[in-house]
Design a protein around this motif. Structure first.
Motif, PDB file in Angstrom:
ATOM      1  N   UNK A 204     -35.271 -34.842   1.698  1.00  0.00           N
ATOM      2  CA  UNK A 204     -34.340 -34.843   0.571  1.00  0.00           C
ATOM      3  C   UNK A 204     -33.847 -33.435   0.264  1.00  0.00           C
ATOM      4  N   UNK A 205     -34.754 -32.463   0.269  1.00  0.00           N
ATOM      5  CA  UNK A 205     -34.361 -31.096  -0.061  1.00  0.00           C
ATOM      6  C   UNK A 205     -33.534 -30.458   1.053  1.00  0.00           C
ATOM      7  N   UNK A 206     -33.878 -30.763   2.305  1.00  0.00           N
ATOM      8  CA  UNK A 206     -33.156 -30.164   3.431  1.00  0.00           C
ATOM      9  C   UNK A 206     -31.755 -30.736   3.573  1.00  0.00           C
ATOM     10  N   UNK A 207     -31.629 -32.048   3.469  1.00  0.00           N
ATOM     11  CA  UNK A 207     -30.344 -32.712   3.673  1.00  0.00           C
ATOM     12  C   UNK A 207     -29.508 -32.798   2.404  1.00  0.00           C
ATOM     13  N   UNK A 208     -30.125 -32.573   1.255  1.00  0.00           N
ATOM     14  CA  UNK A 208     -29.391 -32.711   0.000  1.00  0.00           C
ATOM     15  C   UNK A 208     -29.053 -34.141  -0.350  1.00  0.00           C
ATOM     16  N   UNK A 209     -29.847 -35.090   0.149  1.00  0.00           N
ATOM     17  CA  UNK A 209     -29.612 -36.522  -0.094  1.00  0.00           C
ATOM     18  C   UNK A 209     -30.692 -37.032  -1.039  1.00  0.00           C
ATOM     19  N   UNK A 210     -30.326 -37.644  -2.160  1.00  0.00           N
ATOM     20  CA  UNK A 210     -31.351 -38.172  -3.073  1.00  0.00           C
ATOM     21  C   UNK A 210     -32.050 -39.382  -2.476  1.00  0.00           C
ATOM     22  N   UNK A 211     -33.329 -39.508  -2.780  1.00  0.00           N
ATOM     23  CA  UNK A 211     -34.148 -40.609  -2.275  1.00  0.00           C
ATOM     24  C   UNK A 211     -34.860 -41.256  -3.449  1.00  0.00           C
ATOM     25  N   UNK A 212     -34.812 -42.581  -3.501  1.00  0.00           N
ATOM     26  CA  UNK A 212     -35.535 -43.355  -4.502  1.00  0.00           C
ATOM     27  C   UNK A 212     -36.657 -44.112  -3.798  1.00  0.00           C
ATOM     28  N   UNK A 213     -37.891 -43.861  -4.220  1.00  0.00           N
ATOM     29  CA  UNK A 213     -39.070 -44.466  -3.605  1.00  0.00           C
ATOM     30  C   UNK A 213     -39.723 -45.386  -4.620  1.00  0.00           C
ATOM     31  N   UNK A 214     -40.044 -46.591  -4.204  1.00  0.00           N
ATOM     32  CA  UNK A 214     -40.753 -47.544  -5.059  1.00  0.00           C
ATOM     33  C   UNK A 214     -42.241 -47.440  -4.764  1.00  0.00           C
ATOM     34  N   UNK A 215     -43.045 -47.385  -5.818  1.00  0.00           N
ATOM     35  CA  UNK A 215     -44.495 -47.304  -5.674  1.00  0.00           C
ATOM     36  C   UNK A 215     -45.186 -48.398  -6.456  1.00  0.00           C
ATOM     37  N   UNK A 216     -46.255 -48.934  -5.882  1.00  0.00           N
ATOM     38  CA  UNK A 216     -47.035 -49.962  -6.572  1.00  0.00           C
ATOM     39  C   UNK A 216     -47.946 -49.327  -7.614  1.00  0.00           C
ATOM     40  N   UNK A 217     -48.501 -50.149  -8.478  1.00  0.00           N
ATOM     41  CA  UNK A 217     -49.444 -49.683  -9.489  1.00  0.00           C
ATOM     42  C   UNK A 217     -50.773 -50.399  -9.302  1.00  0.00           C
ATOM     43  N   UNK A 218     -51.828 -49.776  -9.815  1.00  0.00           N
ATOM     44  CA  UNK A 218     -53.164 -50.362  -9.758  1.00  0.00           C
ATOM     45  C   UNK A 218     -53.390 -51.264 -10.965  1.00  0.00           C
TER      46      UNK A 218
END
Length: 460
Positions: A204-218
């Motif tokens: 993301x930082x190198x390419x300048x492209x935003x990334x949205x990551x989904x994470x699970x919860x406990x």
């Protein structure tokens, strides 16, 4: 053959130990040490590859040029509000929430909106197949030719595709299902999650492209995986709500590019998630007038004022120890309010079962709801109703005094827009009540709990 070395990593703080310990020596948490394979050491003669090829040179603050950040507006007002005005290029956003709360639905609607405004969006999914995502898109009425679906659990393949296409946004659903062959461990392991997040951040930082990551919860509500994952990303969003209710709340827990005081409100319907423009009206839409045990509270959800109905029910207990049940508020706070009512005002509650419910699935965490809760309990006990056009706010101290609340003027203005004309608020906030919007309002400042009860039930 090279002997495989193992180590134990704390899932809470990330500290490393050569042997298993029941309690982490760094953070003190129990049963958080998890075994993983240690990565091979880099030979001494090798050189690490640095971004840009050269080390960054130090510069004084006046010499640093300002970087212009043109945010990508998603077109979803509530989401843009939480993000601080839109998605920053090169930002890594972590979206978490309970299973089935609507995370995939939200990112799919976001992807469709970004396609219309910024161009191609790459949706990498390890949770569902391309056909399943297509079914959800048809149900939501989404037909975006610029939306590219890649159903793959290989993180390397998704990042290679993103480098070739140069999309406006990359979505990864979810980080727990992604796997890289260059990292030891199975998908969802500590090493895979930690190193995978690090690779996504570098991309993301190198390419300048935003990334949205989904994470699970406990089960405890924390994001699954090492705690340092939240420290690595730029933005951490929590999607909250009760399955049995239609409300969904998007909160910003961490935001390097904006405030964390904002929150987004949505409703879930057959067409997906819809923005909730006037949540107070929906929360009070089914409220009946002149009912005992009911009070309207003005609370703050982040920086947004909300009006909610607080219902209380008191009944004679048949047990030796009366029951106290709180739905939508802190149980311990309820116990304190009951003690203050009995000690400072003389309300007999030692033989009464007390039940509190915040209507609509809303959860109140701030102390400004103390006074409406106390008045609702007294209303139910005496079977007396308050004026239906009265809004109450105030923090109750242990001595029975009413403490001032923040942003009282914003609460009053929000309630005045909905037609409320009488306000019971702390006397310390009376000096802030100025403005043409509240000129027709009747403001009653109270200093003690006894004064608040007399003001609320003086007509009864």
């Amino acid at each position: 053959m090279v002997k495989v070395k193992t180590r134990y990593v704390c899932t809470n703080c990330g500290s490393v130990s050569s042997r298993w310990l029941g309690r982490c020596p760094q953070c003190g948490e129990w049963n958080t040490m998890t075994e993983e394979e240690a990565l091979p050491e880099v030979p001494k003669g090798s050189q690490s590859v640095q971004r840009g090829g050269e080390a960054a040179k130090p510069a004084s603050l006046p010499e640093i040029a300002m970087e212009k950040m043109e945010r990508i507006e998603t077109g979803i007002g509530e989401l843009d509000r939480v993000l601080g005005g839109g998605i920053v290029p090169g930002a890594l956003v972590l979206l978490s929430g309970d299973p089935g709360i609507g995370k995939s639905t939200l990112v799919l609607q976001m992807a469709s909106a970004v396609c219309q405004r910024a161009g191609t969006v790459l949706y990498g999914s390890g949770e569902e197949s391309a056909g399943q995502i297509k079914l959800r898109a048809d149900r939501l009425g989404i037909d975006a030719p610029e939306l590219v679906i890649q159903a793959d659990t290989s993180l390397d393949a998704i990042l290679r595709e993103a480098q070739q296409r140069r999309p406006a946004l990359v979505i990864i659903d979810s980080i727990q299902t992604m796997y890289s062959r260059e990292i030891e461990g199975t998908p969802g392991s500590l090493a895979q999650i930690r190193e995978g997040t690090s690779r996504i951040m570098t991309f993301a930082k190198t390419m300048g492209i935003p990334v949205v990551v989904i994470g699970h919860v406990t089960k405890e509500g924390a994001i699954a995986g090492p705690r340092m994952m939240e420290h690595m990303v730029d933005v951490v969003l929590y999607f909250e709500g009760e399955r049995n209710y239609q409300f969904r709340i998007l909160r910003g827990i961490k935001n390097r590019f904006g405030s964390t005081n904002e929150s987004g409100l949505f409703t879930m319907n057959e067409k997906g998630l819809a923005e909730l423009a006037n949540p107070s009206q929906l929360l009070l839409s089914e409220r009946s007038a002149d009912q005992a045990g009911s009070a309207v509270a003005a609370v703050m959800d982040g920086m947004r004022p909300l009006l909610g109905e607080i219902q209380a029910l008191t009944t004679h207990s048949v047990f030796a120890v009366p029951r106290r049940t709180a739905s939508g508020m802190d149980y311990n706070r309820l116990i304190i309010l009951l003690a203050v009512l009995e000690k400072r005002v003389g309300v007999p509650l030692g033989t009464q079962d007390v039940y509190i419910n915040i209507v609509g699935g809303l959860r109140i965490t701030e102390t400004a709801a103390d006074l409406p809760v106390a008045l609702a309990i007294f209303s139910s006990l005496r079977d007396m109703s308050m004026d239906s056009q009265t809004v109450v706010m105030g923090e109750v101290g242990l001595t029975g005094d009413i403490r001032r609340v923040p942003h009282a003027l914003r609460r009053v203005k929000e309630a005045a827009k909905m037609g409320f004309r009488t306000f019971i608020l702390p006397k310390g906030n009376m000096d802030d009540m100025k403005g043409p919007d509240i000129s027709r309002c009747r403001l009653i400042g109270v200093a003690t709990l006894q004064e608040a009860m007399e003001a609320a039930f003086q007509k009864t």
